[in-house]
Scaffold this motif. Structure first.
Motif, PDB file in Angstrom:
ATOM      1  N   PHE A 122     -17.521  -6.675   9.049  1.00  0.00           N
ATOM      2  CA  PHE A 122     -16.628  -5.325   8.816  1.00  0.00           C
ATOM      3  C   PHE A 122     -17.172  -4.434  10.215  1.00  0.00           C
ATOM      4  O   PHE A 122     -16.134  -3.820  10.563  1.00  0.00           O
ATOM      5  CB  PHE A 122     -17.276  -4.592   7.711  1.00  0.00           C
ATOM      6  N   ALA A 161      -6.657  -5.904  14.585  1.00  0.00           N
ATOM      7  CA  ALA A 161      -7.558  -6.379  13.315  1.00  0.00           C
ATOM      8  C   ALA A 161      -7.365  -7.771  13.295  1.00  0.00           C
ATOM      9  O   ALA A 161      -8.214  -8.603  12.430  1.00  0.00           O
ATOM     10  CB  ALA A 161      -7.212  -5.831  12.054  1.00  0.00           C
ATOM     11  N   HIS A 162      -6.676  -8.341  14.229  1.00  0.00           N
ATOM     12  CA  HIS A 162      -6.417  -9.980  13.965  1.00  0.00           C
ATOM     13  C   HIS A 162      -7.648 -10.650  14.690  1.00  0.00           C
ATOM     14  O   HIS A 162      -8.359 -10.338  15.558  1.00  0.00           O
ATOM     15  CB  HIS A 162      -5.327 -10.182  14.931  1.00  0.00           C
ATOM     16  N   PRO A 163      -8.016 -11.909  14.003  1.00  0.00           N
ATOM     17  CA  PRO A 163      -9.135 -12.743  14.438  1.00  0.00           C
ATOM     18  C   PRO A 163      -9.234 -13.012  15.925  1.00  0.00           C
ATOM     19  O   PRO A 163     -10.293 -13.303  16.585  1.00  0.00           O
ATOM     20  CB  PRO A 163      -9.165 -13.811  13.492  1.00  0.00           C
ATOM     21  N   PHE A 218     -10.437   1.186  -0.013  1.00  0.00           N
ATOM     22  CA  PHE A 218     -10.733  -0.196   0.834  1.00  0.00           C
ATOM     23  C   PHE A 218     -11.930  -0.965   0.317  1.00  0.00           C
ATOM     24  O   PHE A 218     -13.132  -0.238   0.299  1.00  0.00           O
ATOM     25  CB  PHE A 218     -10.888   0.032   2.405  1.00  0.00           C
ATOM     26  N   LYS A 234       3.595  -4.414   2.745  1.00  0.00           N
ATOM     27  CA  LYS A 234       2.985  -5.449   2.213  1.00  0.00           C
ATOM     28  C   LYS A 234       1.514  -5.186   2.884  1.00  0.00           C
ATOM     29  O   LYS A 234       1.372  -5.412   4.264  1.00  0.00           O
ATOM     30  CB  LYS A 234       3.799  -6.801   2.514  1.00  0.00           C
ATOM     31  N   ASP A 235       0.644  -5.348   1.830  1.00  0.00           N
ATOM     32  CA  ASP A 235      -0.741  -5.586   2.311  1.00  0.00           C
ATOM     33  C   ASP A 235      -1.362  -6.924   1.774  1.00  0.00           C
ATOM     34  O   ASP A 235      -1.457  -7.164   0.738  1.00  0.00           O
ATOM     35  CB  ASP A 235      -1.566  -4.193   1.854  1.00  0.00           C
ATOM     36  N   GLY A 236      -2.299  -7.575   2.685  1.00  0.00           N
ATOM     37  CA  GLY A 236      -2.916  -8.772   2.167  1.00  0.00           C
ATOM     38  C   GLY A 236      -2.181 -10.043   2.557  1.00  0.00           C
ATOM     39  O   GLY A 236      -2.787 -11.150   2.297  1.00  0.00           O
ATOM     40  N   THR A 237      -1.392  -9.959   3.489  1.00  0.00           N
ATOM     41  CA  THR A 237      -0.567 -11.148   3.822  1.00  0.00           C
ATOM     42  C   THR A 237      -1.578 -12.135   4.587  1.00  0.00           C
ATOM     43  O   THR A 237      -1.583 -13.103   4.185  1.00  0.00           O
ATOM     44  CB  THR A 237       0.574 -10.715   4.913  1.00  0.00           C
ATOM     45  N   ALA A 238      -2.471 -11.514   5.555  1.00  0.00           N
ATOM     46  CA  ALA A 238      -3.312 -12.523   6.255  1.00  0.00           C
ATOM     47  C   ALA A 238      -4.701 -12.453   5.630  1.00  0.00           C
ATOM     48  O   ALA A 238      -5.553 -12.825   6.344  1.00  0.00           O
ATOM     49  CB  ALA A 238      -3.299 -12.144   7.891  1.00  0.00           C
ATOM     50  N   ARG A 268     -10.355  -8.932   1.697  1.00  0.00           N
ATOM     51  CA  ARG A 268     -10.077  -7.584   1.547  1.00  0.00           C
ATOM     52  C   ARG A 268      -9.725  -7.481  -0.163  1.00  0.00           C
ATOM     53  O   ARG A 268      -8.848  -8.438  -0.790  1.00  0.00           O
ATOM     54  CB  ARG A 268      -9.096  -6.923   2.428  1.00  0.00           C
ATOM     55  N   ASN A 277       0.906  -1.277   0.072  1.00  0.00           N
ATOM     56  CA  ASN A 277      -0.021   0.018  -0.001  1.00  0.00           C
ATOM     57  C   ASN A 277       0.843   1.464   0.036  1.00  0.00           C
ATOM     58  O   ASN A 277       2.181   1.195  -0.027  1.00  0.00           O
ATOM     59  CB  ASN A 277      -1.150   0.069   1.079  1.00  0.00           C
ATOM     60  N   GLN A 286     -13.825  -2.783  12.265  1.00  0.00           N
ATOM     61  CA  GLN A 286     -13.699  -1.365  12.240  1.00  0.00           C
ATOM     62  C   GLN A 286     -14.021  -0.624  13.522  1.00  0.00           C
ATOM     63  O   GLN A 286     -13.318   0.169  13.857  1.00  0.00           O
ATOM     64  CB  GLN A 286     -14.684  -0.607  11.073  1.00  0.00           C
ATOM     65  N   HIS A 343      -1.900  -2.028  14.292  1.00  0.00           N
ATOM     66  CA  HIS A 343      -3.063  -2.229  13.347  1.00  0.00           C
ATOM     67  C   HIS A 343      -3.132  -3.793  13.427  1.00  0.00           C
ATOM     68  O   HIS A 343      -4.473  -4.273  13.499  1.00  0.00           O
ATOM     69  CB  HIS A 343      -2.843  -1.716  12.118  1.00  0.00           C
TER      70      HIS A 343
END
Ligand code: HEM
Length: 375
Positions: free
Chosen positions: A334, A292-294, A324, A192-196, A303, A187, A338, A288
């Motif tokens: 969501f 945001a983690h489960p 987003f 890196k974005d989208g790893t998890a 995402r 991003n 959020q 973050h």
């Protein structure tokens, strides 16, 4: 892949590998449009989308095959360009079912899923009408920007008199992987974005977190999903003056490898219990990825966002950010994530200025038009 089938069990553009470019548009029906006009529009959009995703002109006579005395059916700028992995994904906003004052314009009020409602206002929201809501939406993703723009341009042309664009957004680089075969992109914070992210290969996670199941009373949504869009501005000039260590701490991962600050490599599970010798958590409480983690939120989502830079603002800063998009089987997923992000230290560098939610019906089968089970 160069081409994705328009028809299938689910709409393309969700778990199909995220392409590099986006043109997203939200539409409003004109005040004179009737239920029949809406049905006709969805039929016309289906026929056009099926052609466009094959790299064809919008109709048979197309860009140059029609009469000299009429404007061509197709605007022509995609002539000679391949399908470029174009996917066209349609969604229905809450206002299609019931207007703000409760009017049932199209006889659809009893078809509105209970969960399809305007999102609540969250901490730090500074929403602009010009990037929020809409009766209908079209997400056009492709590996060539001109192909995505051509799709939205021609679909909005077909809608002339029935629906008009309320707002639209271009995206120039994907910020998510939706398949394990894809490398993780970055991003505009440089991470890196989208790893998890939930990925196409995770069959169980798709069932649990992405596709609407048979328990939904509105049967027309079975196999569909809910799309949330958030236009998020990033104050990147401020971010660029933040030290590397602080940037890592805000995200909770390291900027180079994308590994969690608790150690390992990009795909290692974060260890939120781990503490440094000074007793501080290795992944800060307000990072973050912790929030945001489960393990914190109890849920996941798919995402599918994009980077954007829309020129500069009145302060000479880039009007840049992240468009987003997330797909989930319930909007509550969501809302939960959020809400958890209210404590996110990243909030100092971002503002959500746009928000929208859409019910994305399942895939269109042979002989059907998109959303036909709704009518
Ligand atoms: C993870 C950036 C907004 C939900 C991440 C990661 C980064 C990131 C770098 C770590 C890599 C990864 O797993 O993808 C950003 C930026 C944002 C933003 C720059 C805004 C400009 C949001 C929003 C949500 C969200 C609005 C949802 C409400 C998540 C989730 C994860 C994540 C669920 C994965 C957490 C995990 O399971 O480890 N984000 N994010 N992010 N983000 Fe964001």
């Amino acid at each position: 892949a160069g081409q994705y089938a328009f028809r299938g069990e689910h709409q393309a553009g969700i778990v199909t590998p995220a392409q590099d470019r986006l043109h997203f548009a939200a539409f409003d029906l004109t005040s004179t449009a009737t239920r029949d006009d809406l049905i006709q529009l969805l039929k016309d959009w289906t026929a056009a989308a099926e052609r466009l995703t094959q790299g064809l002109d919008v109709s048979e006579s197309g860009s140059v095959g029609g009469p000299e005395l009429l404007p061509p059916d197709d605007t022509g700028e995609a002539q000679g360009l391949a399908a470029s992995g174009l996917t066209i994904t349609f969604g229905f906003g809450p206002s299609l079912f019931r207007t703000a004052d409760g009017t049932d314009r199209f006889g659809l009020a009893d078809r509105q899923p209970a969960e399809l409602a305007t999102l609540p206002l969250f901490a730090f929201d500074l929403l602009e009408e010009s990037a929020s809501d809409g009766d209908l939406c079209i997400q056009a993703c492709a590996n060539d920007p001109q192909v995505a723009v051509h799709a939205i341009r021609n679909l909005s042309r077909i809608a002339f008199g029935t629906a008009r664009i309320r707002w639209s957004q271009l995206g120039f680089g994907r910020t998510s992987s939706t398949s394990t075969t894809q490398a993780t992109p970055r991003n505009l914070f440089g991470f890196k974005d989208g790893t998890a992210n939930v990925k196409a290969e995770e069959t169980e996670a798709l069932r649990d977190f992405v596709w609407v199941g048979d328990d939904e009373p509105q049967t027309w949504m079975h196999g569909g999903s809910y799309l949330v869009t958030r236009t998020i501005l990033m104050t990147i000039e401020n971010w660029d003056r933040v030290s590397l260590g602080e940037q890592n701490a805000i995200i909770g991962r390291d900027k180079g490898e994308g590994a969690p600050l608790s150690g390992g490599s990009e795909f290692s599970e974060p260890d939120f219990e781990l503490r440094s010798t000074s007793g501080e958590p290795a992944i800060p409480e307000d990072a973050h990825v912790r929030l945001a983690h489960p393990t914190q939120t109890g849920t996941r989502m798919l995402r599918r966002g994009y980077n954007f830079v829309d020129g500069s603002n009145e302060l000479g800063q880039l009007r840049a950010g992240l468009f987003f998009m997330s797909y989930q089987r319930s909007p509550q997923q969501f809302i939960d994530v959020q809400s958890a992000l209210a404590k996110d230290s990243m909030n100092e560098y971002i503002r959500h200025v746009g928000s929208a939610i859409f019910a994305v019906p399942p895939g269109t089968r042979a002989g059907e038009f998109v959303g036909s089970a709704l009518f």
